[in-house]
Design a protein around this motif. Structure first.
Motif, PDB file in Angstrom:
ATOM      1  N   ILE A  59       0.838  -1.204   0.000  1.00  0.00           N
ATOM      2  CA  ILE A  59       0.000   0.000   0.000  1.00  0.00           C
ATOM      3  C   ILE A  59       0.868   1.249   0.000  1.00  0.00           C
ATOM      4  N   PHE A  60       1.975   1.191   0.728  1.00  0.00           N
ATOM      5  CA  PHE A  60       2.888   2.344   0.771  1.00  0.00           C
ATOM      6  C   PHE A  60       3.491   2.600  -0.613  1.00  0.00           C
ATOM      7  N   ARG A  61       3.849   1.535  -1.349  1.00  0.00           N
ATOM      8  CA  ARG A  61       4.416   1.690  -2.687  1.00  0.00           C
ATOM      9  C   ARG A  61       3.372   2.259  -3.655  1.00  0.00           C
ATOM     10  N   ILE A  62       2.114   1.806  -3.522  1.00  0.00           N
ATOM     11  CA  ILE A  62       1.049   2.318  -4.400  1.00  0.00           C
ATOM     12  C   ILE A  62       0.837   3.816  -4.168  1.00  0.00           C
ATOM     13  N   LEU A  63       0.828   4.211  -2.910  1.00  0.00           N
ATOM     14  CA  LEU A  63       0.623   5.630  -2.609  1.00  0.00           C
ATOM     15  C   LEU A  63       1.786   6.486  -3.090  1.00  0.00           C
ATOM     16  N   GLN A  64       2.996   5.890  -3.115  1.00  0.00           N
ATOM     17  CA  GLN A  64       4.154   6.630  -3.607  1.00  0.00           C
ATOM     18  C   GLN A  64       4.061   6.904  -5.106  1.00  0.00           C
ATOM     19  N   LYS A  65       3.373   6.038  -5.846  1.00  0.00           N
ATOM     20  CA  LYS A  65       3.289   6.175  -7.292  1.00  0.00           C
ATOM     21  C   LYS A  65       2.253   7.197  -7.753  1.00  0.00           C
ATOM     22  N   ILE A  66       1.440   7.691  -6.827  1.00  0.00           N
ATOM     23  CA  ILE A  66       0.446   8.699  -7.215  1.00  0.00           C
ATOM     24  C   ILE A  66       1.166   9.974  -7.637  1.00  0.00           C
ATOM     25  N   LYS A  67       0.827  10.475  -8.821  1.00  0.00           N
ATOM     26  CA  LYS A  67       1.513  11.637  -9.360  1.00  0.00           C
ATOM     27  C   LYS A  67       0.989  12.929  -8.737  1.00  0.00           C
ATOM     28  N   ILE A  68       1.782  13.964  -8.873  1.00  0.00           N
ATOM     29  CA  ILE A  68       1.429  15.260  -8.294  1.00  0.00           C
ATOM     30  C   ILE A  68       0.164  15.817  -8.936  1.00  0.00           C
ATOM     31  N   GLU A  69      -0.025  15.533 -10.248  1.00  0.00           N
ATOM     32  CA  GLU A  69      -1.208  16.072 -10.926  1.00  0.00           C
ATOM     33  C   GLU A  69      -2.506  15.507 -10.365  1.00  0.00           C
ATOM     34  N   ASP A  70      -2.458  14.296  -9.784  1.00  0.00           N
ATOM     35  CA  ASP A  70      -3.670  13.661  -9.256  1.00  0.00           C
ATOM     36  C   ASP A  70      -3.971  14.061  -7.811  1.00  0.00           C
ATOM     37  N   LEU A  71      -3.087  14.805  -7.150  1.00  0.00           N
ATOM     38  CA  LEU A  71      -3.321  15.174  -5.748  1.00  0.00           C
ATOM     39  C   LEU A  71      -4.498  16.135  -5.602  1.00  0.00           C
ATOM     40  N   GLU A  72      -4.772  16.891  -6.659  1.00  0.00           N
ATOM     41  CA  GLU A  72      -5.911  17.818  -6.588  1.00  0.00           C
ATOM     42  C   GLU A  72      -7.229  17.062  -6.473  1.00  0.00           C
ATOM     43  N   ILE A  73      -7.305  15.879  -7.077  1.00  0.00           N
ATOM     44  CA  ILE A  73      -8.516  15.053  -6.968  1.00  0.00           C
ATOM     45  C   ILE A  73      -8.724  14.603  -5.521  1.00  0.00           C
ATOM     46  N   LEU A  74      -7.620  14.329  -4.818  1.00  0.00           N
ATOM     47  CA  LEU A  74      -7.695  13.909  -3.413  1.00  0.00           C
ATOM     48  C   LEU A  74      -7.819  15.089  -2.455  1.00  0.00           C
ATOM     49  N   ASP A  75      -7.906  16.316  -2.998  1.00  0.00           N
ATOM     50  CA  ASP A  75      -8.013  17.534  -2.188  1.00  0.00           C
ATOM     51  C   ASP A  75      -6.807  17.668  -1.262  1.00  0.00           C
ATOM     52  N   MET A  76      -5.624  17.465  -1.811  1.00  0.00           N
ATOM     53  CA  MET A  76      -4.377  17.563  -1.055  1.00  0.00           C
ATOM     54  C   MET A  76      -3.531  18.708  -1.580  1.00  0.00           C
ATOM     55  N   ASN A  77      -2.768  19.297  -0.689  1.00  0.00           N
ATOM     56  CA  ASN A  77      -1.828  20.342  -1.077  1.00  0.00           C
ATOM     57  C   ASN A  77      -0.702  19.714  -1.913  1.00  0.00           C
ATOM     58  N   GLN A  78      -0.472  20.255  -3.073  1.00  0.00           N
ATOM     59  CA  GLN A  78       0.498  19.646  -3.989  1.00  0.00           C
ATOM     60  C   GLN A  78       1.943  19.937  -3.608  1.00  0.00           C
ATOM     61  N   ILE A  79       2.163  20.830  -2.653  1.00  0.00           N
ATOM     62  CA  ILE A  79       3.540  21.243  -2.338  1.00  0.00           C
ATOM     63  C   ILE A  79       4.068  20.499  -1.115  1.00  0.00           C
ATOM     64  N   ASN A  80       3.311  20.533  -0.010  1.00  0.00           N
ATOM     65  CA  ASN A  80       3.838  20.039   1.265  1.00  0.00           C
ATOM     66  C   ASN A  80       3.265  18.691   1.684  1.00  0.00           C
ATOM     67  N   THR A  81       2.393  18.091   0.897  1.00  0.00           N
ATOM     68  CA  THR A  81       1.707  16.882   1.342  1.00  0.00           C
ATOM     69  C   THR A  81       1.833  15.790   0.290  1.00  0.00           C
ATOM     70  N   ARG A  82       1.999  14.566   0.772  1.00  0.00           N
ATOM     71  CA  ARG A  82       2.001  13.379  -0.074  1.00  0.00           C
ATOM     72  C   ARG A  82       1.093  12.332   0.551  1.00  0.00           C
ATOM     73  N   PRO A  83       0.421  11.486  -0.261  1.00  0.00           N
ATOM     74  CA  PRO A  83      -0.479  10.468   0.321  1.00  0.00           C
ATOM     75  C   PRO A  83       0.248   9.471   1.205  1.00  0.00           C
ATOM     76  N   GLU A  84       1.490   9.136   0.875  1.00  0.00           N
ATOM     77  CA  GLU A  84       2.205   8.149   1.695  1.00  0.00           C
ATOM     78  C   GLU A  84       2.533   8.679   3.082  1.00  0.00           C
ATOM     79  N   ASN A  85       2.416  10.001   3.270  1.00  0.00           N
ATOM     80  CA  ASN A  85       2.663  10.549   4.604  1.00  0.00           C
ATOM     81  C   ASN A  85       1.557  10.203   5.602  1.00  0.00           C
ATOM     82  N   LEU A  86       0.430   9.721   5.072  1.00  0.00           N
ATOM     83  CA  LEU A  86      -0.652   9.289   5.958  1.00  0.00           C
ATOM     84  C   LEU A  86      -0.324   7.988   6.676  1.00  0.00           C
TER      85      LEU A  86
END
Length: 690
Positions: A59-86
Motif C-alpha cells: 500500500i505504501f508503494r502504491i501511494l508513492q506512485k500517485i503523481k502530483i497532478e492527481d493530488l488535486e482530486i484527493l483535495d491535497m496540497n500539492q507542495i507540502n503533502t504526499r499520500p504516503e505521509n498518511l
C-alpha cells in the motif's frame, strides 16, 4: 483500468487488522457491489490469481506512485503533502516525563507500559536486521515483520490485538487519551483544581439572590491572598493573631521573598513574624467575598455564576430557591462547587461578567430565568386570595421583613377600618414587595397591567373578567394589586409578560432581585405561620362526584359507539381517542369546581402553577383515562386481544379493552388497569433506548 500502468481496479476488502485483499475477479462483469457480493459467495473458484494481498508495504508503494497532478482530486496540497505521509514510517517516542520509571527499592525499577512496548519494538527491529544480514528464508522474515506490525499497533492502541493470557492489559497511546480519565476529559476539560470546595446544597429563603451560604468549615480552609497596605494593615494583623482555627483568621503568611510561613492553630504573639507592607496574608473567606458557584453538568453559561459569600452554620451550601432554574438544581441531594478567584483582577472580572444579578435573563430568548418557584408560588397564591385578612400585628410581622426604614413609618390604609382594622394580602404585595421609596413601582407603572392565570374561568365564558370564581384575572393599576390571585403566570419564569420580567426591563436588575427576596421572605414566613401540607383527604371524593363521573363516562361511551357504527375504522380511531381523552379533562375541571381552593392543598398547587396540572389531579381523583402508545389506543395482539382475559366483540366498542382506565389512583387499579398503565411507559422507554 489504471491510465498509467493499465492495472485492473477491483474491490478492496480488509482482512485481519492490517492487511487488505484486492479482488479483480468480477470487476468487469458486475458494476453493482451488491450483485458482486452475491455472486462472489456462490462462486467456487473465486480465489484465483486475480486476488492479491495488500500488506502495508505494498500500500505504501502504491501511494508513492500517485503523481502530483492527481493530488488535486484527493483535495491535497500539492507542495507540502504526499499520500504516503498518511502512513506511519517512524514511531513517535514520548519524553521520559510521559513514561516515568518508578523506583522499587534501591536497585530495581518498574518501567512504564510505553517504555516496555518501545523496547519490544526495538528488539524486533534488531532481529529483522539480523535475519536480513544472515539471509534467513522469506517466510521467517515475513513472520518477524508481521510481529513488528502487531507490536507497533499495540503501542498505539493496545485493544487491537488483546493477549489471551495477559492478566494486566497495557495502556497504549489511545488508551491514555480516551475516556473519562483520559488526558482530554480527565486533565484538560475537567481537572482537579485548588481553592475549590464541593458539598450538598440546601435552600435558604432568607438569603439574597446574589449570595451563597458557605459553611464555617469550608470558609476556614479556603483562603484569599491579600497584600498588606496602610488601609488593611490592622485588619489583617487581627486575622493573623486569630490563627487558622478561629474565623475569620489566616492560614499562611508570604513574605517579600516568596517564603510561605504556616499559621497553625491560634497564633502565638511571641512567635509572630513582623508584618510589613507588601506581605501577602492568605486569610479565610469572609462575608461579601466573591466566589464562582457551579453545578455540573455545565450546559450553558449561567451554569456557573459569581456570588457574594455569606458565612452560615451547617455543612451545606445554601442559596435562594429562586436561583434553581439557571443551575437546573433541586434539593434532593444535588451537590455543587465553589471556586475562589485568587487575584483582584480575577475577582473584578468575575463580578463584572458573571455576576448573578446581571444574568437573571436568559441569553437564549430574553425570558426571565430567576423567579419564584414551588412553595413561593403556593404561598403567594394563598396570601393574595380575597378571603385573606391580616391584623395590625400580623401585618407588621410581614412589614418588618423589608429592610427599608423609611417604608416602616408609612403603613398603607387598611382595607377594613371598622370594627377592626384589617389589611388584605394584596396590599402586602403592593406595598412591601413592589415598593421603592425613591422611585416607587406605582410611579413607573401608571398604566393598567392585566394578566390571566392558569385557572382563569377554566376556559368558560364569563360576563366580566372580575367575576371569575377562581380569581384568575390579575389586575394591577398604578402599582396596586386590585384583583386576582398571584400565580406562575404573574411572577413565575418563562413569560415575558410577568411582573418581574417587566421590572427587569423598566427598572434595574438589582431592584428586581430585591423584590424577589422580599417575596421569598414573605412566602416562607406565611408557610411557617399557617402551614401547607397535603393529605389523602385532598384527593378523596364524595358519592355525588362518582355519580357525575359515571354520567360523563357513559355519555362518552355512547358517542364512541355512534362513531364506530357510522365511520370506517381508519377514520373513527382518531375521533374515539379524542373523545376518551376529553373525558379525563372534563372530570379534572369538575374536580376544580366541586372542591374548595381554601382547604385543598393539591388544588392550590395546580392552580398556582407550583406543581402538577389538572390532568394529574384528574388521575388522582377521578380516572387515569385513555392510555395511548405511539399516539394511538392500545391495539390488539396476534390473537385479536389486548389481554388474554379480554374477548372482543366487533359490533360493540368497549373502551376499557383498548386501554381506557376508569379507576383513579386513589381508588386503586385492577390487574388489567395496571398492565395498561405500565405497558405505555415500557413501550416509551424501549423507544428511547433504541
Amino acid at each position: 483500468n489504471c491510465p498509467y500502468c493499465d492495472s485492473k481496479n477491483g474491490i478492496i476488502r480488509k482482512i485481519g487488522n492490517f492487511n487488505f485483499i484486492h479482488d479483480t475477479t468480477f470487476s468487469s462483469q458486475f458494476k453493482n457491489k451488491k450483485n458482486f457480493e452475491e455472486n462472489y459467495i456462490n462462486t467456487e473458484n473465486s480465489i484465483t490469481s486475480n486476488i492479491s494481498i495488500l500488506n502495508p508495504l505494498k500500500i505504501f508503494r502504491i501511494l508513492q506512485k500517485i503523481k502530483i497532478e492527481d493530488l488535486e482530486i484527493l483535495d491535497m496540497n500539492q507542495i507540502n503533502t504526499r499520500p504516503e505521509n498518511l502512513m506511519l514510517t517512524y514511531i513517535p517516542v514520548p519524553p521520559l516525563a510521559i513514561r516515568p520509571s518508578i523506583l522499587i527499592g534501591e536497585k530495581t525499577s518498574n518501567e512504564d507500559d510505553l517504555t516496555i512496548k518501545l523496547a519490544e519494538i526495538q528488539q524486533l527491529n534488531l532481529q529483522i536486521k539480523k535475519n536480513i544480514f544472515n539471509g534467513v528464508e522469506i517466510e521467517n522474515l515475513m513472520e518477524s515483520w508481521n510481529m513488528l506490525q502487531i507490536e507497533s499497533a499495540r503501542y498505539l492502541n493496545s485493544e487491537i490485538f488483546p493477549k489471551e493470557n495477559d492478566l494486566k492489559t497495557s495502556k497504549g497511546l489511545y488508551q491514555r487519551l480516551k475516556g473519562k480519565n483520559g488526558r482530554f476529559r480527565g486533565n484538560l476539560s475537567g481537572k482537579r483544581v485548588d481553592f475549590s470546595a464541593r458539598t450538598v446544597i440546601s435552600p435558604d429563603p432568607s438569603l439574597p439572590l446574589n449570595m451563597v451560604g458557605i459553611p464555617f468549615q469550608i470558609a476556614s480552609k479556603l483562603t484569599f491572598p491579600e497584600k498588606i497596605n496602610k488601609i488593611n494593615f490592622e485588619r489583617l494583623r487581627r486575622n493573623v493573631n486569630r490563627g487558622s482555627s478561629m474565623h475569620p483568621g489566616a492560614n499562611f503568611i508570604v513574605d517579600l521573598f516568596g517564603k510561605k510561613i504556616t499559621i497553625q492553630g491560634k497564633n502565638n504573639l511571641f512567635k509572630q513574624p513582623e508584618l510589613r507592607e507588601g506581605f501577602r496574608i492568605e486569610r479565610h473567606l469572609k462575608n461579601n467575598d466573591i466566589v464562582l458557584f457551579n453545578r455540573q453538568p455545565s450546559l450553558h453559561r449561567v451554569s456557573i455564576m459569581a456570588h457574594r459569600v455569606k458565612i452560615v452554620r451547617g455543612k451545606t451550601f445554601k442559596f435562594n430557591s429562586c436561583n434553581c432554574k439557571p443551575y437546573n438544581a433541586d434539593f434532593d441531594g444535588d451537590e455543587m462547587n465553589i471556586h475562589v478567584p485568587q487575584t483582584q483582577k480575577a475577582r473584578a472580572e468575575a463580578i463584572t461578567l458573571m455576576n448573578q444579578t446581571l444574568n437573571i435573563i436568559t441569553p437564549r430568548n430574553g425570558e426571565l430565568q430567576v423567579a419564584p418557584t414551588q412553595d413561593l408560588l403556593s404561598s403567594s397564591f394563598m396570601i393574595t386570595s380575597k378571603d385573606q385578612f391580616f391584623s395590625i400585628d400580623s401585618f407588621s410581622k410581614f412589614f418588618n421583613l423589608s429592610d427599608q426604614p423609611e417604608m416602616k413609618k408609612i403603613l398603607p390604609i387598611p382595607a377594613i377600618i371598622k370594627p377592626l382594622e384589617l389589611w388584605t394580602g394584596k396590599q402586602i404585595f403592593s406595598s412591601i414587595i413592589f415598593n421603592k421609596h425613591k422611585n416607587s413601582f406605582s410611579q413607573n407603572f401608571t398604566d393598567t397591567i392585566q394578566t390571566i392565570e392558569k385557572i382563569y374561568s377554566l376556559n368558560e365564558k364569563q360576563c366580566s373578567p372580575f367575576v371569575c370564581p377562581y380569581e384568575g384575572w390579575i389586575l394591577f393599576q398604578k402599582g396596586q394589586l386590585l384583583a386576582g390571585r398571584i400565580g406562575k403566570n404573574t411572577i413565575g419564569s418563562g413569560d415575558k409578560s410577568s411582573i418581574y420580567s417587566m421590572l427587569a426591563t423598566s427598572h434595574s436588575f438589582k431592584f428586581t432581585i430585591e423584590c424577589m427576596l422580599k417575596n421569598s421572605l414573605i412566602g416562607s414566613k406565611w408557610i411557617s405561620e399557617f402551614g401547607f401540607s397535603i393529605g389523602i383527604d385532598d384527593v378523596s371524593s364524595k358519592s355525588s362526584f362518582f355519580c357525575e363521573k359515571k354520567r360523563l363516562i357513559s355519555h362518552g361511551y355512547n358517542l364512541c359507539q355512534s362513531i364506530h357504527s357510522v365511520f370506517q375504522k381508519q377514520k373513527n380511531e382518531h375521533k374515539i381517542q379524542k373523545i376518551l381523552s376529553f373525558i379525563r379533562d372534563d372530570l379534572g375541571k369538575y374536580c376544580m369546581k366541586i372542591k374548595s381552593l381554601k382547604n385543598n392543598s393539591s388544588l392550590v398547587m395546580v392552580a398556582s402553577g407550583s406543581k402538577g396540572s389538572i390532568v394529574n389531579l384528574a388521575q388522582m381523583i377521578s380516572c387515569l383515562g385513555q392510555q395511548s402508545v405511539n399516539g394511538a389506543r392500545i391495539s390488539c395482539g396476534i390473537f385479536g386481544r389486548t389481554l388474554p382475559s379480554l374477548k372482543f366483540n366487533n359490533s360493540k366498542i368497549i373502551p376499557i379493552y383498548n386501554g381506557f382506565i376508569e379507576n383513579s389512583l386513589n381508588q386503586g387499579l385492577t390487574n388489567g388497569d395496571f398492565f395498561f398503565s405500565r405497558y405505555r411507559r415500557t413501550r416509551r422507554s424501549y423507544r428511547y433506548c433504541s
